[in-house]
Motif scaffolding. Structure first.
Motif, mmCIF file in Angstrom:
data_model
loop_
_atom_site.group_PDB
_atom_site.id
_atom_site.type_symbol
_atom_site.label_atom_id
_atom_site.label_comp_id
_atom_site.label_asym_id
_atom_site.label_seq_id
_atom_site.Cartn_x
_atom_site.Cartn_y
_atom_site.Cartn_z
ATOM 1 N N LYS A 1 38.404 -21.401 -50.613
ATOM 2 C CA LYS A 1 39.181 -22.816 -50.477
ATOM 3 C C LYS A 1 38.899 -23.364 -48.865
ATOM 4 O O LYS A 1 38.683 -24.820 -48.824
ATOM 5 N N CYS B 1 35.876 -23.337 -47.729
ATOM 6 C CA CYS B 1 34.740 -23.675 -47.792
ATOM 7 C C CYS B 1 34.696 -25.221 -48.440
ATOM 8 O O CYS B 1 34.134 -26.263 -47.989
ATOM 9 N N GLU B 2 35.509 -25.140 -49.556
ATOM 10 C CA GLU B 2 35.577 -26.347 -50.256
ATOM 11 C C GLU B 2 36.361 -27.359 -49.289
ATOM 12 O O GLU B 2 36.035 -28.602 -49.499
ATOM 13 N N GLU B 3 37.540 -26.845 -48.574
ATOM 14 C CA GLU B 3 38.138 -28.085 -47.861
ATOM 15 C C GLU B 3 37.338 -28.388 -46.596
ATOM 16 O O GLU B 3 37.437 -29.838 -46.261
ATOM 17 N N GLY C 1 33.809 -28.410 -46.530
ATOM 18 C CA GLY C 1 32.745 -28.616 -46.952
ATOM 19 C C GLY C 1 31.300 -27.804 -46.196
ATOM 20 O O GLY C 1 30.213 -28.410 -45.931
#
Length: 246
Positions: A32, A34-36, A38
């Motif tokens: 999460k 990593c996604e948030e 980038g």
């Protein structure tokens, strides 16, 4: 300019200090984050390692990464101080720093009166002259005031004090902004700064200590007045307000 690791660390550190992740609660899982943000898992893991070193989080198998209570944070770490300053200085945090300043700065100034080199005195004098010009011609008084006090602490030639001075920078900046906003504050305090510098030049530790205590007590009264009236404290992520020409 910070790299990806530095920016990620700043983002997570500020989020923790601002209370966006609950105390003793698990932080979001790596995917999460990593996604948030980038970024890769490697960047997240390196940032978490840095947060562990600063006392903000703990990690462990099956429990993940958890936010530690503020009492466990390393309050002498410049990053932790900066994150707190950006998220807003609380009255409790400011009063802790006021106590630290009153204990540390007079002792440091006594040492400075005994140990200051000609170069040290030259730098403190230059900061004082910058303060004077800001009063007379307008300009950035707060930056020169901060250089003056940082110069005093550096002139004691004690590595521990120099490290602790980084923690005091948030308090000093806040204090100077509050005092500067008071009508006649900078002009009133200028001779008090001169008295400190003259005592150091004269190699008089006792006189230097008394002079800095007058400055500290006046600044503390200004801060306590702001806290008691519930006025907003200065935000340290913005430039200091310049003085207008006298």
């Amino acid at each position: 300019m910070k790299n990806v690791h530095g920016n990620t660390l700043d983002h997570l550190g500020e989020a923790i200090v601002a209370g966006r992740y609950g105390e003793s609660a698990p932080m979001p899982p790596e995917p999460k984050l990593c996604e948030e943000l980038g970024v890769s898992r490697t960047v997240i893991r390196e940032a978490v390692k840095s947060l562990v070193a600063k006392g903000l989080v703990s990690t462990g198998p099956k429990v993940g990464t958890r936010v530690l209570p503020p009492a466990d944070w390393n309050w002498f770490d410049p990053d932790v101080i900066l994150w707190q300053a950006r998220s807003g200085l609380t009255p409790e945090f400011l009063r802790d720093l006021l106590d630290l300043r009153r204990v540390m700065e007079p002792a440091a100034v006594r040492m400075a009166a005994e140990r200051a080199t000609p170069r040290d005195i030259e730098q403190i004098e230059a900061a004082y002259q910058g303060m004077r010009r800001a009063i007379e011609e307008g300009g950035d008084y707060v930056t020169y005031d901060l250089r003056f006090h940082q110069g005093l602490l550096a002139a004691c030639h004690n590595r521990m004090v120099v490290q602790m001075s980084k923690a005091l920078s948030a308090l000093l900046r806040t204090s100077f902004e509050i005092s500067t906003s008071r009508k006649g504050g900078p002009r009133d305090s200028l001779p008090l700064h001169r008295a400190v510098l003259d005592a150091i030049i004269a190699r008089n530790p006792g006189k230097a200590e008394k002079a800095i205590l007058v400055l500290i007590d006046g600044a503390n009264k200004d801060i306590e007045h702001v806290l008691s009236t519930r006025r907003k404290l200065p935000r340290l992520n913005r430039p200091a307000s310049p003085l207008k020409a006298a």
